[in-house]
Design a protein around this motif. Structure first.
Motif, PDB file in Angstrom:
ATOM      1  N   ILE A  23       1.041  -1.222  -0.180  1.00 36.11           N
ATOM      2  CA  ILE A  23      -0.158  -0.043   0.023  1.00 36.11           C
ATOM      3  C   ILE A  23       0.849   1.299  -0.049  1.00 36.11           C
ATOM      4  O   ILE A  23       1.884   1.438   0.750  1.00 36.11           O
ATOM      5  N   ASN A  24       0.544   2.157  -0.900  1.00 40.19           N
ATOM      6  CA  ASN A  24       1.320   3.351  -0.827  1.00 40.19           C
ATOM      7  C   ASN A  24       0.881   4.329   0.427  1.00 40.19           C
ATOM      8  O   ASN A  24      -0.515   4.576   0.533  1.00 40.19           O
ATOM      9  N   ILE A  25       1.603   4.621   1.159  1.00 35.55           N
ATOM     10  CA  ILE A  25       1.320   5.488   2.498  1.00 35.55           C
ATOM     11  C   ILE A  25       1.983   6.885   2.403  1.00 35.55           C
ATOM     12  O   ILE A  25       2.581   7.115   3.601  1.00 35.55           O
ATOM     13  N   THR A  26       2.401   7.394   1.248  1.00 34.13           N
ATOM     14  CA  THR A  26       3.138   8.754   1.123  1.00 34.13           C
ATOM     15  C   THR A  26       2.577   9.792   1.851  1.00 34.13           C
ATOM     16  O   THR A  26       3.756  10.351   2.537  1.00 34.13           O
ATOM     17  N   ASP A  27       1.561  10.019   1.961  1.00 31.93           N
ATOM     18  CA  ASP A  27       0.699  10.800   2.700  1.00 31.93           C
ATOM     19  C   ASP A  27       0.621  10.380   4.126  1.00 31.93           C
ATOM     20  O   ASP A  27       0.131   9.328   4.410  1.00 31.93           O
ATOM     21  N   LYS A  30      -2.774   8.754   4.864  1.00 29.88           N
ATOM     22  CA  LYS A  30      -2.666   7.057   4.450  1.00 29.88           C
ATOM     23  C   LYS A  30      -2.070   6.340   5.708  1.00 29.88           C
ATOM     24  O   LYS A  30      -2.641   5.318   5.740  1.00 29.88           O
ATOM     25  N   THR A  31      -1.104   6.726   6.210  1.00 28.80           N
ATOM     26  CA  THR A  31      -0.330   6.119   7.423  1.00 28.80           C
ATOM     27  C   THR A  31      -1.447   5.963   8.540  1.00 28.80           C
ATOM     28  O   THR A  31      -1.779   5.128   9.164  1.00 28.80           O
ATOM     29  N   GLU A  32      -2.219   7.066   8.522  1.00 29.35           N
ATOM     30  CA  GLU A  32      -3.363   6.957   9.589  1.00 29.35           C
ATOM     31  C   GLU A  32      -4.432   5.972   9.610  1.00 29.35           C
ATOM     32  O   GLU A  32      -4.637   5.024  10.419  1.00 29.35           O
ATOM     33  N   VAL A  33      -4.733   5.930   8.200  1.00 27.44           N
ATOM     34  CA  VAL A  33      -5.761   4.903   7.693  1.00 27.44           C
ATOM     35  C   VAL A  33      -5.228   3.416   7.869  1.00 27.44           C
ATOM     36  O   VAL A  33      -5.987   2.554   8.567  1.00 27.44           O
ATOM     37  N   VAL A  34      -4.142   3.189   7.743  1.00 30.60           N
ATOM     38  CA  VAL A  34      -3.285   2.089   7.873  1.00 30.60           C
ATOM     39  C   VAL A  34      -3.254   1.469   9.511  1.00 30.60           C
ATOM     40  O   VAL A  34      -3.626   0.496   9.809  1.00 30.60           O
ATOM     41  N   GLN A 152       8.435   8.089  -2.743  1.00 30.89           N
ATOM     42  CA  GLN A 152       7.125   7.471  -2.267  1.00 30.89           C
ATOM     43  C   GLN A 152       7.319   6.497  -1.137  1.00 30.89           C
ATOM     44  O   GLN A 152       8.198   5.578  -1.281  1.00 30.89           O
ATOM     45  N   ARG A 153       6.453   6.535  -0.161  1.00 32.49           N
ATOM     46  CA  ARG A 153       6.311   5.637   0.928  1.00 32.49           C
ATOM     47  C   ARG A 153       5.812   4.368   0.694  1.00 32.49           C
ATOM     48  O   ARG A 153       4.234   4.683   0.452  1.00 32.49           O
ATOM     49  N   PHE A 154       5.944   3.176   0.885  1.00 33.80           N
ATOM     50  CA  PHE A 154       5.191   2.072   0.907  1.00 33.80           C
ATOM     51  C   PHE A 154       5.182   1.182   1.991  1.00 33.80           C
ATOM     52  O   PHE A 154       6.129   1.001   2.896  1.00 33.80           O
ATOM     53  N   ILE A 155       4.117   0.299   2.382  1.00 32.47           N
ATOM     54  CA  ILE A 155       3.959  -0.527   3.260  1.00 32.47           C
ATOM     55  C   ILE A 155       3.526  -1.843   2.630  1.00 32.47           C
ATOM     56  O   ILE A 155       2.755  -1.889   2.062  1.00 32.47           O
ATOM     57  N   GLU A 156       4.307  -2.864   2.943  1.00 31.87           N
ATOM     58  CA  GLU A 156       3.828  -4.211   2.572  1.00 31.87           C
ATOM     59  C   GLU A 156       3.520  -5.131   3.847  1.00 31.87           C
ATOM     60  O   GLU A 156       4.438  -5.198   4.583  1.00 31.87           O
ATOM     61  N   ILE A 168      -7.219  -5.339   6.687  1.00 37.40           N
ATOM     62  CA  ILE A 168      -6.249  -4.779   5.894  1.00 37.40           C
ATOM     63  C   ILE A 168      -6.796  -4.595   4.531  1.00 37.40           C
ATOM     64  O   ILE A 168      -6.775  -3.602   3.851  1.00 37.40           O
ATOM     65  N   ASN A 169      -7.558  -5.549   4.212  1.00 39.26           N
ATOM     66  CA  ASN A 169      -8.144  -5.694   2.721  1.00 39.26           C
ATOM     67  C   ASN A 169      -9.173  -4.523   2.661  1.00 39.26           C
ATOM     68  O   ASN A 169      -9.424  -3.923   1.676  1.00 39.26           O
ATOM     69  N   ARG A 170      -9.794  -4.339   3.873  1.00 46.51           N
ATOM     70  CA  ARG A 170     -10.664  -3.112   3.905  1.00 46.51           C
ATOM     71  C   ARG A 170     -10.415  -1.764   4.040  1.00 46.51           C
ATOM     72  O   ARG A 170     -11.158  -0.780   3.710  1.00 46.51           O
ATOM     73  N   ILE A 171      -9.024  -1.771   3.925  1.00 42.87           N
ATOM     74  CA  ILE A 171      -8.531  -0.406   3.937  1.00 42.87           C
ATOM     75  C   ILE A 171      -8.643   0.122   2.454  1.00 42.87           C
ATOM     76  O   ILE A 171      -8.477  -0.400   1.487  1.00 42.87           O
ATOM     77  N   ASN A 172      -9.271   1.438   2.652  1.00 42.51           N
ATOM     78  CA  ASN A 172      -9.625   1.917   1.389  1.00 42.51           C
ATOM     79  C   ASN A 172      -8.928   3.443   1.262  1.00 42.51           C
ATOM     80  O   ASN A 172      -9.612   4.372   1.549  1.00 42.51           O
ATOM     81  N   ILE A 173      -7.786   3.443   0.419  1.00 40.18           N
ATOM     82  CA  ILE A 173      -7.050   4.740   0.187  1.00 40.18           C
ATOM     83  C   ILE A 173      -6.552   4.608  -1.100  1.00 40.18           C
ATOM     84  O   ILE A 173      -6.632   3.754  -1.929  1.00 40.18           O
TER      85      ILE A 173
END
Length: 173
Positions: A23-27, A30-34, A152-156, A168-173
């Protein structure tokens, strides 16, 4: 109207229970949502959850933990355990440990922290720089890799727990 871009990538390893998602968490939003997605999973969790947070300096490991703790109900400051090596929290009767092993030389240094983790332990353990120790191989283990690619920042995510994967699958960003 432009189509919303899906920044998630899902990869299933054949012949494995593991599920991978990137998932791209650059902003920060997005990290907050994760963080909220992980906290949603942990809010009713009663066993031992071990999160191995792998990534270079500045990839957002502590920021992610801060967001998870916030959504679990922590109202205080969350500092990086880079110098203290271990920070402890108690949230809603959950014991939560956040460790940064960057400055450790070997597994003996980790054992000297006095943190006793075994098959009967209940709680949540976030481990930054997990390559410094052997995996526990019990409890629910989650492997998170944070990276920066082309600014760009990512999390795997790599895990086998289906309930966690559903969160995790329900995360909608």
């Amino acid at each position: 109207m432009p189509k919303k871009r899906d920044y998630r990538q899902r990869i299933c390893k054949p012949y494995s229970k593991l599920f991978l998602m990137k998932i791209n968490i650059t902003d920060l939003a997005k990290t907050e949502v994760v963080g909220k997605g992980i906290a949603d999973y942990l809010s009713n969790f009663t066993g031992l959850a071990i999160f191995y947070l792998d990534g270079d300096l500045g990839t957002g490991k502590t920021t992610l933990v801060r967001e998870v703790l916030k959504y679990l109900g922590w109202g205080g400051a969350v500092k990086s355990p880079t110098f203290s090596i271990l920070e402890e929290y108690k949230i809603n009767d959950k014991d939560i440990y956040h460790s940064d092993l960057y400055r450790l030389n070997n597994e003996n240094d980790f054992e000297m922290l006095g943190l006793e983790i075994n098959e009967r332990t209940k709680g949540i353990l976030f481990i930054e720089w997990p390559g410094k120790i052997s995996k526990f191989n019990f409890g629910n283990e989650f492997f998170l890799k944070l990276s920066i690619e082309k600014k760009q920042r990512f999390i795997e995510f790599e895990a086998s727990d289906q309930e966690f994967l559903n969160c995790i699958n329900r995360i909608n960003i």
